[in-house]
Design an enzyme around this catalytic site. Sequence first.
Site, PDB file in Angstrom:
ATOM      1  CB  CYS A 121      -0.829   0.132   1.073  1.00  0.00           C
ATOM      2  SG  CYS A 121      -0.174  -0.104   2.746  1.00  0.00           S
TER       3      CYS A 121
HETATM    4  P1  NAD Z   1      -9.158  -6.507  -1.876  1.00  0.00           P
HETATM    5  O1  NAD Z   1      -9.871  -5.197  -1.650  1.00  0.00           O
HETATM    6  O2  NAD Z   1      -9.381  -7.089  -3.203  1.00  0.00           O
HETATM    7  O3  NAD Z   1      -9.314  -7.246  -0.982  1.00  0.00           O
HETATM    8  C1  NAD Z   1      -9.315  -7.367   0.503  1.00  0.00           C
HETATM    9  C2  NAD Z   1     -10.026  -8.051   1.232  1.00  0.00           C
HETATM   10  O4  NAD Z   1     -11.381  -7.920   1.017  1.00  0.00           O
HETATM   11  C3  NAD Z   1      -9.875  -9.776   1.025  1.00  0.00           C
HETATM   12  O5  NAD Z   1      -9.944 -10.448   2.205  1.00  0.00           O
HETATM   13  C4  NAD Z   1     -11.148  -9.880   0.200  1.00  0.00           C
HETATM   14  O6  NAD Z   1     -11.506 -11.431   0.293  1.00  0.00           O
HETATM   15  C5  NAD Z   1     -12.179  -9.026   0.795  1.00  0.00           C
HETATM   16  N1  NAD Z   1     -13.144  -8.635  -0.194  1.00  0.00           N
HETATM   17  C6  NAD Z   1     -13.104  -8.323  -1.552  1.00  0.00           C
HETATM   18  N2  NAD Z   1     -14.325  -8.346  -2.102  1.00  0.00           N
HETATM   19  C7  NAD Z   1     -15.324  -8.228  -1.011  1.00  0.00           C
HETATM   20  C8  NAD Z   1     -16.467  -7.767  -1.035  1.00  0.00           C
HETATM   21  N3  NAD Z   1     -17.210  -7.469  -1.862  1.00  0.00           N
HETATM   22  N4  NAD Z   1     -17.131  -8.088   0.483  1.00  0.00           N
HETATM   23  C9  NAD Z   1     -16.406  -8.270   1.156  1.00  0.00           C
HETATM   24  N5  NAD Z   1     -14.842  -8.434   1.320  1.00  0.00           N
HETATM   25  C10 NAD Z   1     -14.447  -8.394   0.244  1.00  0.00           C
HETATM   26  O7  NAD Z   1      -7.693  -5.953  -1.658  1.00  0.00           O
HETATM   27  P2  NAD Z   1      -6.433  -6.824  -2.090  1.00  0.00           P
HETATM   28  O8  NAD Z   1      -6.323  -7.045  -3.372  1.00  0.00           O
HETATM   29  O9  NAD Z   1      -6.468  -7.974  -1.172  1.00  0.00           O
HETATM   30  O10 NAD Z   1      -5.147  -5.947  -1.435  1.00  0.00           O
HETATM   31  C11 NAD Z   1      -4.691  -4.941  -1.920  1.00  0.00           C
HETATM   32  C12 NAD Z   1      -5.147  -3.651  -1.499  1.00  0.00           C
HETATM   33  O11 NAD Z   1      -4.875  -3.498  -0.081  1.00  0.00           O
HETATM   34  C13 NAD Z   1      -4.372  -2.429  -2.275  1.00  0.00           C
HETATM   35  O12 NAD Z   1      -5.389  -1.413  -2.429  1.00  0.00           O
HETATM   36  C14 NAD Z   1      -3.387  -1.937  -1.005  1.00  0.00           C
HETATM   37  O13 NAD Z   1      -3.243  -0.885  -1.296  1.00  0.00           O
HETATM   38  C15 NAD Z   1      -4.220  -2.179   0.105  1.00  0.00           C
HETATM   39  N6  NAD Z   1      -3.661  -2.188   1.425  1.00  0.00           N
HETATM   40  C16 NAD Z   1      -3.593  -1.157   2.116  1.00  0.00           C
HETATM   41  C17 NAD Z   1      -2.822  -1.315   3.551  1.00  0.00           C
HETATM   42  C18 NAD Z   1      -2.981  -0.246   4.534  1.00  0.00           C
HETATM   43  O14 NAD Z   1      -2.557  -0.404   5.662  1.00  0.00           O
HETATM   44  N7  NAD Z   1      -3.722   0.922   4.055  1.00  0.00           N
HETATM   45  C19 NAD Z   1      -1.995  -2.248   3.628  1.00  0.00           C
HETATM   46  C20 NAD Z   1      -2.006  -3.409   2.811  1.00  0.00           C
HETATM   47  C21 NAD Z   1      -2.658  -3.491   1.717  1.00  0.00           C
END
Ligand code: NAD
Length: 475
Positions: free
Chosen positions: A284
């Site tokens: 992130c």
């Molecule tokens: P994602 O949003 O695709 O998924 C994150 C989580 O949400 C997963 O567990 C996924 O299964 C769940 N999810 C997905 N769709 C959903 C829905 N419709 N309803 C409920 N849950 C749902 O993200 P990703 O690809 O796993 O991770 C990448 C993102 O995470 C990037 O945008 C990154 O910047 C962010 N991130 C942020 C931080 C921070 O601290 N700000 C840290 C790490 C990653």
Amino acid sequence: MIPAEVPNLVAGEERPPTSGAWLEKTRPADGVDLCRVARSGSADVDAAVAAAREAQVEWGARTAVERGDVVRAIAALLRERREEASEIVVAETGKGIELARGETDAAVEMGFFVAGEGRRSYGRTTTASMPHRTVLTLRRPVGVAALLISFNTPLPNAAWKAFPSIFCGNGSVLKPSEHAPVSAWWLGRLCLEAGLPPGVLNVVQGLGPEAGMPLVDDTRVDLVSFTGSAATGRLIAEAAGRRLAKTVMELGGKNALVVCDDADLDRAVEWTVASAFSNAGQRCAAASRIVVMDTVYEDFRTRLLHAVGRVETVGPVISEESMERILRAVEAARAGGATVLAGGARAGDRGWYVAPTVVEGVAPDAPLSCEELFGPVAVLYRAQSFADAIVIANDSPYGLTAAVHTASIHRAMRFADRVAAGVVVVNAGTHGSEPHMGFGGVRQSGTGWKEAGVEALDVYSETRYVNLVVDPALT
Ligand code: NAD
């Protein structure tokens, strides 16, 4: 070490999904099947929330010192099993073992930091307008916490949420990413082994819409703590908002690293490479926008491309779908007139590798400038002045981290003052926090809450103000 089928963990028991359905999880490094993962749904979520609710009553009544002791035992056991934990992370994410070890260490440190709060957890005492009154604060658990996390650094992501949530006396349900299910299952078992009572931390595996959303919608869940993309965060915040649940959103970034004309260019190059490409850009805090002042632009670009040419591997991205999405985005920028200076293609023919990519000539409002790619892609921008560099850095829907390279304390502090970001770094890379520092961004990077640091206590507990009347007439 890695089971053929990764089940849920509910009330201290391993349970297959109620549906009987499983997901395939492949190894990003070579695309070979790793294991099957529980494809959970509402019934599994229902059981996990019930278990968390039941276990929370006794757990929340324990002293903070006792709860801190248990978190300390978990951290100590994790440190003991460092190698096993790191190898699981390597298998499920494809990252190098050194990176994985560093992440395990970060999770351990978070545990020890949180455990120390057992002997602190300071509150406030304050004044009152009426005589003979003392006002003080108590910290109370929130209740049941839903912890939904991303795949990118799976152990720290889980530790950042689970450790403070456990410490604050909540019952928790962790919903890991379907791309990194094994480490969460493993951590859940480790917590039990270290003495965490069954049901205090439950793990429900599966897809977001099927296993995540029922958790967000469950009215018995008091806190929804999410780390993931802004797109998913928006859906989750909307759903949780409808029932007015407390929500914490730690979202994406499109982080800027600014190189001034007085910077040490070799140092700036070194940190640009590390910030843009480590963990294959799946951070992130990754620097995806490199803003360089005009007079050093050509010199910096030459040195950067030389350094990128020497980068051996940046590790695979998490899935084939992710690799194709990243390559499509670079291709679309090229079709729109951008110049791809390095990379822009798949690396190798096994696994999901994207070559470290550097692009220039991208308009500030083009998708490659505005949308987070979560891959090893950096875009170069030319700034006419220091003030212009800040304008470009701030021209983003996100505001998570930022870095500036300069020899001037005046510029460094001006940048820290003016840039829209939750973490600012001077003369190094765009990075996240250490366990004692609050982490979180502005704009679409989050909703203002901080994770880690003592700030995490405000997320995972409620502050109650107590008015204490001591009547002298009754003494
Ligand atoms: P994602 O949003 O695709 O998924 C994150 C989580 O949400 C997963 O567990 C996924 O299964 C769940 N999810 C997905 N769709 C959903 C829905 N419709 N309803 C409920 N849950 C749902 O993200 P990703 O690809 O796993 O991770 C990448 C993102 O995470 C990037 O945008 C990154 O910047 C962010 N991130 C942020 C931080 C921070 O601290 N700000 C840290 C790490 C990653």
